[in-house]
Each structure stands twice: as C-alpha cells, then as structure tokens.
Scaffold this motif. Structure first.
Motif, PDB file in Angstrom:
ATOM      1  N   GLU A   1       0.835  -1.206   0.000  1.00  0.00           N
ATOM      2  CA  GLU A   1       0.000   0.000   0.000  1.00  0.00           C
ATOM      3  C   GLU A   1       0.874   1.263   0.000  1.00  0.00           C
ATOM      4  OE1 GLU A   1      -2.314  -0.761   3.452  1.00  0.00           O
ATOM      5  OE2 GLU A   1      -3.200  -2.555   2.566  1.00  0.00           O
TER       6      GLU A   1
ATOM      7  N   TYR B   1       2.152   1.865  -3.491  1.00  0.00           N
ATOM      8  CA  TYR B   1       1.090   2.458  -4.312  1.00  0.00           C
ATOM      9  C   TYR B   1       0.984   3.954  -4.043  1.00  0.00           C
ATOM     10  CZ  TYR B   1      -3.709   3.671  -5.667  1.00  0.00           C
ATOM     11  OH  TYR B   1      -4.819   4.285  -6.194  1.00  0.00           O
TER      12      TYR B   1
ATOM     13  N   THR C   1      -4.316   4.123 -10.505  1.00  0.00           N
ATOM     14  CA  THR C   1      -3.715   5.282  -9.836  1.00  0.00           C
ATOM     15  C   THR C   1      -4.654   6.473  -9.731  1.00  0.00           C
ATOM     16  OG1 THR C   1      -2.716   5.894 -11.963  1.00  0.00           O
ATOM     17  CG2 THR C   1      -1.329   4.684 -10.391  1.00  0.00           C
TER      18      THR C   1
ATOM     19  N   ARG D   1      -6.337  -6.393  -3.099  1.00  0.00           N
ATOM     20  CA  ARG D   1      -5.073  -7.035  -2.722  1.00  0.00           C
ATOM     21  C   ARG D   1      -5.296  -8.538  -2.568  1.00  0.00           C
ATOM     22  NH1 ARG D   1      -5.986  -3.230   1.761  1.00  0.00           N
ATOM     23  NH2 ARG D   1      -7.276  -4.298   3.307  1.00  0.00           N
TER      24      ARG D   1
ATOM     25  N   PHE E   1      -1.446   0.190 -11.509  1.00  0.00           N
ATOM     26  CA  PHE E   1      -0.251  -0.099 -10.713  1.00  0.00           C
ATOM     27  C   PHE E   1      -0.416  -1.501 -10.162  1.00  0.00           C
ATOM     28  CE2 PHE E   1       1.829  -0.462  -6.596  1.00  0.00           C
ATOM     29  CZ  PHE E   1       3.117  -0.020  -6.856  1.00  0.00           C
ATOM     30  N   ARG E   2       0.554  -2.378 -10.448  1.00  0.00           N
ATOM     31  CA  ARG E   2       0.506  -3.761  -9.970  1.00  0.00           C
ATOM     32  C   ARG E   2       1.821  -4.105  -9.295  1.00  0.00           C
ATOM     33  NH1 ARG E   2      -2.125  -3.874 -15.036  1.00  0.00           N
ATOM     34  NH2 ARG E   2      -0.102  -4.076 -16.066  1.00  0.00           N
TER      35      ARG E   2
END
Length: 449
Positions: free
Chosen positions: A26, A29, A382, A395, A443-444
């Motif tokens: 997290e 990110y 994002t 997640r 975003f991965r």
C-alpha cells in the motif's frame, strides 16, 4: 476481515516488507500516486507568459489538480483564465490562499453526459478571437475522452453514450476505442488545436496509456491524429457496434476525418509529458530497493484481458517460488499499463457483477496462485477508481482463497460474472482510497518472500 486501505499517503517510514507485506505494498502504491501529482513536475514545462492573453483549457481526471498546480506556479501578475472539466468528485480541496483563476466544472466518466457536452461547447466558444499573440495551455489527462464530448454531426448525445458503453464492454483496447471516439467528435483528434489557431498551443499532459502516445491520451484533442475514418469504421465492425446510417456514410466517405500530422494548425505547437506510468513505477521501485528488496519492473505498457494478465503474473510468481527463475526470492515485481475487461453475458434477470480492471486482475491472479505461500499482491488504478466503483483495486494474500472458501465464496463464479468488487469486498480486501486527482493508469505489485 481486514479493513479497507485508507487514502494513499506517505509516512516517514516504509513498512517492513517481511512483517507487514500488505502495508508495504500500500505504501508503494501511495509513492507511485504521489509521483504523478501535477505539482511535482508541471513547473519545469511552463512557457513564459505571452504578449497577449493566456487561455487554459483542459479535460481529464487530473484536470482540477493540474489547474490548481498551474495557478500556484503561474506568475501572479500575468493574466490567466480558462475552463477545465474533470470527473465528478475529482476536485481536490483548494490550498489556503490560492486564488482561483481557472473555472473547473465536473462531468461524467466513463460514459459522457450533458455536463461534458456543455463544457466542450463552451471551450470551443472560448477559442473564438484568439490571435498569434495569445497562448493556450491545454491540461490533458486520462478520462478526457469521456469528459470532453461533442458528438459529430448526425450523432446525438444518447447515441454517443450507447456507442461508448458498447466500446467499454467490447474488450477493445484503448487505442481502438480512442480511434473511434476521435472520428465521432467535433473536439477530439486534434480539432481543439485547430480551433485555437493562430494562437500558440502548449499541451501539458499526464499519460495513462501504453506507450505514452499523446494522440491517444484523452483522444488527443490538441495533437495530430494518424488514424483514419476507415480504421474507425473497421473497429466498429469488428466489435459489431452499430452507428446511425448518416454517421456510417460519413465515415465511409471520409468526411469525419481528423487533422493529420502535416496540418499547418500544429506548426509551432508543443507537447510535454509531465507524468508517466514509468516514472511512478520507478519511484515505487526506488523505495523498495531502499528497503533492501531486489526489484524487477516488467513493463509500464502491459495490455490484454485483465484476468489473463493476472494468470501470467501468477505463472511468473510460481516460477520464482519453485525454481528461483527468472528471479531469485525475495523480490518485488512491478508492472503497469491498461488491461481490458470483456463483460460476460449473464442470464436474463441476473444481477451484473461489479468491478474494474485491477479487481479482475486480482481475481485471475488469486485463482491461478491457488494459495501459493509467500506471495502477496496489490493492483489498483492510480486515479483511485477501478472502473466505476468506489475502490481503487484490491489485494491478494496467500490465504485469500482459503478465507473466501470459508465464507462459501467460489472464485470461479465471481469471475464468470465479472464481480471482483463483490469477492474482495466480502474479504475486506478492497483498496479504497477515493479519487487521487491524478491518473497514470494501473499499478501492480507482486511481493515474493
């Protein structure tokens, strides 16, 4: 049940990836999102104030934050005015003491509405009377295709909405969708730049597309378009999307053609990418490396069906865990890009699933991992919104499937109805941030310990 992730923010300390893997992902990110905030880099691309006036026009999910950054950075004594359209609920709180010089309005995304139509009409009106002494600063970011809607002749807003929905559900990739959007618009595909002539146009853009092509970002309202009416028609036929007979005839005749790279309306104009997916991935990678993890950035432009991309990532993780190839563990694997979700038909009367690209990626990943020990993952958009839901993504942990099965949740059934939101909501594993006021796409992150 775990709690939703709070809005992305960066604390002074990076969580330990071994003892707090979910918090660590997290945090990465949040770092990626922060790197894409307009105030980070917009200033270095601003031109000097012109002899005449400066008009600001813009569209996109980051439109409001880009406008506020420009207001903060533009000389106070230099005139500045204009209009920017952003998605509903995507206007950040105005910093104390910052005067508003640019009007900001809201409209719908991903399916356009009347507010977006009105904003596009007003923008074209604002371009009337511009001279060669004037400067137009165009603030363009992802989402602008839907937010800046002005249907071509022969096309109503309702028809444009229908076509847009069909494109979104077809599985077409972003380049295909935007090719159609450009040719069915009176403002996209370089037409806004043509309306601004003879003023100088400087486009400041945040990329949310694979390859960072400015002509694809928000359907390129201020840049040349190399695609053709014939290509747009072929895409419509490929996905069996109907258009009114008058519009089809115009596409066949080429009368809806867009301004091309050799058009004189683009002479002296410039485009600057102020934030890209690669920059955000590299920012997250730097933080992970500082925490002692080897990092591998696969690509910032991955495309394909979200669930299938999830399965490919799972295969890579299995190879790392079982064979130590192509990477040794522990490691972090990052990727970005824009995948697609093809909506599966459901029996009549059945409720439609909820979710977006990031959530569907996580479904495919979790199903393929089958509870593989030592693998944690996070996927999120994002911009803070996965599709049309209120979550950014989801997640995955080694116990995801076990916890779901204990609740009677079969992952294959959720995949069948494209219901990533329902699956991860029941587990408390949605990533919920609210709008981030920027957008560099997916975003991965896969953490393999």
């Amino acid at each position: 049940m775990t709690s939703p992730t709070p809005s992305p923010s960066i604390s002074g300390l990076t969580p330990d990836p071994v003892t707090a893997p979910a918090a660590f992902l997290e945090h990465l990110y949040a770092v990626a999102v922060q790197r894409a905030q307009p105030l980070q880099s917009l200033g270095q691309h601003l031109p000097a104030p012109p002899k005449g006036r400066t008009l600001v026009l813009g569209a996109g999910k980051a439109g409001a934050s880009m406008a506020q950054a420009l207001e903060a950075l533009w000389p106070a004594e230099a005139p500045l005015s204009g209009l920017v359209v952003t998605r509903y609920h995507h206007i950040p709180p105005r910093p104390a003491g910052l005067p508003q010089r640019i009007e900001i309005v809201e409209a719908a995304h991903p399916v356009p509405d009347a507010a977006g139509l009105a904003a596009a009409q007003r923008m074209l009106q604002l371009t009337e009377g511009l001279s060669a002494d004037d400067l137009v600063l165009c603030l363009i970011s992802g989402g602008g295709s839907a937010l800046l809607t002005l249907p071509a002749k022969g096309l109503t807003l309702a028809e444009k909405q229908r076509i847009n929905r069909a494109l979104l559900e077809s599985g077409a990739h972003i380049g295909e969708m935007n090719c159609v959007r450009k040719h069915l618009s009176r403002i996209k595909g370089g037409r806004l730049a043509a309306a601004c002539a003879p003023a100088r146009v400087v486009t400041l853009t945040i990329s949310d597309v694979p390859g960072d092509d400015p002509s694809v970002i928000a359907s390129g309202p201020t840049v040349p378009d190399a695609t053709s009416c014939a290509e747009a028609l072929a895409i419509l036929d490929r996905y069996r999307i109907e258009v009114p007979a008058e519009v089809r005839a115009a596409l066949e005749a080429g009368t809806l053609e867009t301004p091309k790279p050799d058009s004189p309306v683009f002479t002296g104009q410039s485009v600057h990418l102020i934030a890209t997916p690669r920059q955000s991935l590299e920012a997250a990678a730097a933080v992970a490396r500082a925490a002692g993890l080897p990092v591998h950035v696969l690509a910032d432009d991955l495309e394909g069906e979200s669930r299938e991309v999830g399965k490919v990532h799972a295969a890579l993780a299995r190879s790392v865990v079982r064979h130590g190839t192509p990477f040794a563990r522990p490691c972090l694997i990052l990727s970005g890009g824009e995948t697609t979700v093809t909506i599966r038909p459901q029996p009549a009367g059945s409720p439609r699933g909820r979710g977006g690209r990031a959530g569907e990626f996580c479904l495919g990943l979790a199903q393929a991992l089958q509870g593989l020990d030592g693998v944690w993952a996070l996927a999120a958009d994002t911009d803070g919104i996965d599709g049309v839901e209120d979550n950014a993504g989801a997640r995955v942990a080694p116990d995801t499937l076990a916890r779901a099965e204990a609740l009677g949740l079969r992952i294959d059934r959720f995949l069948d109805r494209n219901d990533a939101y329902g699956y991860f909501e029941a587990l408390g594993d949605l990533v919920v941030t609210g709008p981030t006021n920027t957008n560099v796409n997916d975003f991965r992150a896969l953490l393999i310990l």
